[in-house]
Design a protein around this motif. Structure first.
Motif, PDB file in Angstrom:
ATOM      1  N   ILE A  39      95.289   7.367   7.313  1.00  0.00           N
ATOM      2  CA  ILE A  39      94.670   6.100   6.919  1.00  0.00           C
ATOM      3  C   ILE A  39      94.733   5.905   5.496  1.00  0.00           C
ATOM      4  O   ILE A  39      94.568   4.872   4.797  1.00  0.00           O
ATOM      5  N   ASN A  40      94.399   7.104   4.621  1.00  0.00           N
ATOM      6  CA  ASN A  40      94.700   7.053   3.106  1.00  0.00           C
ATOM      7  C   ASN A  40      96.061   6.642   2.863  1.00  0.00           C
ATOM      8  O   ASN A  40      96.157   6.124   1.947  1.00  0.00           O
ATOM      9  N   MET A  41      97.132   6.995   3.478  1.00  0.00           N
ATOM     10  CA  MET A  41      98.304   6.365   3.363  1.00  0.00           C
ATOM     11  C   MET A  41      98.441   4.953   3.301  1.00  0.00           C
ATOM     12  O   MET A  41      99.235   4.208   2.462  1.00  0.00           O
ATOM     13  N   ILE A  42      97.514   4.373   4.465  1.00  0.00           N
ATOM     14  CA  ILE A  42      97.412   2.962   4.587  1.00  0.00           C
ATOM     15  C   ILE A  42      96.526   2.293   3.368  1.00  0.00           C
ATOM     16  O   ILE A  42      97.035   1.138   2.917  1.00  0.00           O
ATOM     17  N   LYS A  43      95.659   2.995   3.087  1.00  0.00           N
ATOM     18  CA  LYS A  43      94.376   2.245   2.083  1.00  0.00           C
ATOM     19  C   LYS A  43      93.832   3.572   1.265  1.00  0.00           C
ATOM     20  O   LYS A  43      93.264   4.099   1.920  1.00  0.00           O
ATOM     21  N   PHE A  76      81.765  14.418  12.966  1.00  0.00           N
ATOM     22  CA  PHE A  76      80.622  13.871  12.302  1.00  0.00           C
ATOM     23  C   PHE A  76      79.459  14.812  11.809  1.00  0.00           C
ATOM     24  O   PHE A  76      79.186  14.520  10.609  1.00  0.00           O
ATOM     25  N   LEU A  77      79.314  15.803  12.545  1.00  0.00           N
ATOM     26  CA  LEU A  77      78.335  16.725  12.196  1.00  0.00           C
ATOM     27  C   LEU A  77      78.609  17.514  10.879  1.00  0.00           C
ATOM     28  O   LEU A  77      78.118  17.823   9.879  1.00  0.00           O
ATOM     29  N   GLY A  78      80.297  17.851  10.782  1.00  0.00           N
ATOM     30  CA  GLY A  78      80.779  18.270   9.590  1.00  0.00           C
ATOM     31  C   GLY A  78      80.575  17.608   8.261  1.00  0.00           C
ATOM     32  O   GLY A  78      80.548  18.266   7.235  1.00  0.00           O
ATOM     33  N   GLU A  79      80.144  16.367   8.239  1.00  0.00           N
ATOM     34  CA  GLU A  79      80.053  15.678   7.062  1.00  0.00           C
ATOM     35  C   GLU A  79      78.346  16.010   6.773  1.00  0.00           C
ATOM     36  O   GLU A  79      78.027  15.618   5.405  1.00  0.00           O
ATOM     37  N   TYR A  80      77.541  16.116   7.436  1.00  0.00           N
ATOM     38  CA  TYR A  80      76.043  16.153   7.196  1.00  0.00           C
ATOM     39  C   TYR A  80      75.538  17.597   7.363  1.00  0.00           C
ATOM     40  O   TYR A  80      74.557  17.879   6.766  1.00  0.00           O
ATOM     41  N   TYR A  92      86.908   7.096   5.276  1.00  0.00           N
ATOM     42  CA  TYR A  92      85.727   7.727   6.060  1.00  0.00           C
ATOM     43  C   TYR A  92      85.193   6.811   7.272  1.00  0.00           C
ATOM     44  O   TYR A  92      85.200   7.213   8.309  1.00  0.00           O
ATOM     45  N   TYR A  93      84.948   5.604   7.039  1.00  0.00           N
ATOM     46  CA  TYR A  93      84.393   4.467   7.918  1.00  0.00           C
ATOM     47  C   TYR A  93      85.672   4.422   8.991  1.00  0.00           C
ATOM     48  O   TYR A  93      85.378   3.975  10.310  1.00  0.00           O
ATOM     49  N   ALA A  94      86.738   4.225   8.647  1.00  0.00           N
ATOM     50  CA  ALA A  94      87.670   3.971   9.395  1.00  0.00           C
ATOM     51  C   ALA A  94      87.865   5.096  10.541  1.00  0.00           C
ATOM     52  O   ALA A  94      88.439   4.915  11.542  1.00  0.00           O
TER      53      ALA A  94
END
Length: 430
Positions: A250-254, A131-135, A261-263
């Motif tokens: 998740i990217n393989m699924i959608k 989570f922190l790594g994103e911001y 990101y949100y998933a």
């Protein structure tokens, strides 16, 4: 149900000790596994017998401090590599030492709760870091995690060592003081300590060669086989590795960056919820029941994930199959967080007799880290060669086989003292 945990100072002290495990787990969750965890685990078995549980943890925490500090000041790849080496050694030493230490001093009816401290912390650590790594800049993240082992070091100054360390030094007075510091002087606690002393008198401190002979005994090999089987099943669910590759899966699924990101964020939150749920369940029912029931369902969820990822690839225009795949991934995450994620630590902390507890825990943990390293490193290769669906199919089969084997060998240890658990294997041998 958990009010009694805070009802007296002795349980409060056990909670303080388990909070150290939460912090250690957070450092583990924020780190990528390294091969150095494997030999470091084996080293921990020697160090905890030589200098004691508490000192071993104290020295390893200094390595963790140094690692995060080196990460913060890193200016090149070599410094980052050095930091990874230090954190790998720290995790390898601290994991088996802490679960051995905590398992020895915890009250039997709360032991399973406290022994989930490191897995819970690991789940939180992975979430915080991701989570922190994103911001936040990575140097700031390293600085934040620097204060985690600092907390551990400060707390260790006020916490007593395990009574086993004192008994190994033939210091009965200090052993009793350490035991009563954690457990008090109630009748049940006194009776348990007297049982420990009786066992100690009949089995004096072993020499190195006697210890090796004991390690060749079935009374040691049976619990070693059980703990290694549980750890093997844990790692070969692939779920630990999935944590590091969640976004890619998740990217393989959608194929939608915002959805990915949100998933991923939701899955990380679900991991935390699942581990907390496990904490509640171990108080209500047995570790054996939770581990087996969630394990069977976890294996089936992996097969379901494999099937619908394959169908999603085969029928790319179908919008239902990707949704079912994602539901299977959510099911996998929750079931792992309830059972095979946190509970192998409990199994490892309970199984071994006093004389070989440090060695047994370190060997089991070493096997776990070795399996984890193999799975994490080879998962991308499996994805690229045989495909994600076949990879998850193989993991599902491994999981079902491992759980089926555990069904026959894993005992019910709920509310049993460590001495009562040890007698299960002594009776088995006799």
């Amino acid at each position: 149900m958990f009010i009694n945990l805070f009802a007296n100072k002795y349980l409060g002290r056990q909670i303080l000790l388990s909070s150290i495990g939460l912090v250690q787990g957070a450092c583990a969750g924020a780190s990528i596994p390294t091969i150095l965890m494997f030999p470091s685990c084996l080293l921990s078995g020697v160090t905890m017998e030589a200098v004691g549980r508490k000192r071993t943890i104290f020295l390893s925490e200094i390595l963790a401090l140094s690692s995060w500090l080196l990460t913060y000041f890193a200016t090149d790849y070599a410094m980052l590599l050095g930091a990874r080496i230090l954190i790998g050694i720290f995790l390898g030493i601290v994991y088996p030492t802490f679960i051995t230490y905590l398992g020895e001093v915890s009250e039997p009816k709360y032991r399973t709760i406290f022994l989930t401290a490191i897995p819970i912390g690991s789940t939180f650590g992975a979430f915080i870091c991701q989570f922190l790594g994103e911001y936040v800049q990575w140097k700031i993240v390293a600085l934040i995690f620097f204060f985690f082992p600092l907390y551990d070091l400060l707390l260790l100054f006020f916490i007593k060592d395990s009574y086993v360390t004192c008994l190994d030094k033939n210091n009965l007075e200090n052993a009793r003081a350490c035991y009563e510091w954690f457990r008090g002087d109630a009748l049940d606690a006194k009776r348990e300590f007297d049982d420990i002393l009786v066992e100690r008198k009949t089995k004096q401190k072993e020499s190195f060669m006697q210890l090796l002979h004991m390690c060749a005994n079935r009374a040691f090999l049976i619990p070693l086989s059980i703990t290694t089987l549980v750890f093997l099943t844990n790692e070969f669910t692939g779920t630990q590795a999935v944590i590091f590759y969640t976004s890619q899966i998740i990217n393989m699924i959608k194929d939608d960056p915002e959805f990915v990101y949100y998933a991923t964020l939701v899955l990380n939150i679900l991991r935390i919820v699942a581990v907390i749920l496990s904490l509640l369940l171990v108080k209500i029912t047995s570790v054996r029941f939770i581990l087996l029931s969630s394990g069977y369902m976890l294996g089936l969820s992996l097969l379901l994930l494999a099937l619908f990822m394959y169908l999603s690839m085969l029928y790319s225009s179908n919008t239902v199959f990707p949704i079912i795949s994602l539901c299977a991934l959510v099911m996998n995450t929750v079931l792992y967080g309830i059972g095979l994620g946190p509970l192998p630590s409990v199994v490892c902390g309970e199984m071994f007799p006093q004389a070989t507890r440090g060695i047994g825990g370190s060997i089991s943990a070493a096997c776990s880290f070795l399996f984890l390293f193999i799975v994490v490193k080879f998962m991308p290769m499996l994805f690229s060669t045989i495909g994600s669906y076949w990879t998850f199919f193989i993991f599902g089969i491994f999981t079902l086989i491992g759980i089926a084997a555990s069904h026959f060998f894993l005992p019910n240890t709920k509310n049993k003292t460590l001495q009562e658990i040890n007698k299960l294997y002594q009776d088995n041998v006799n």
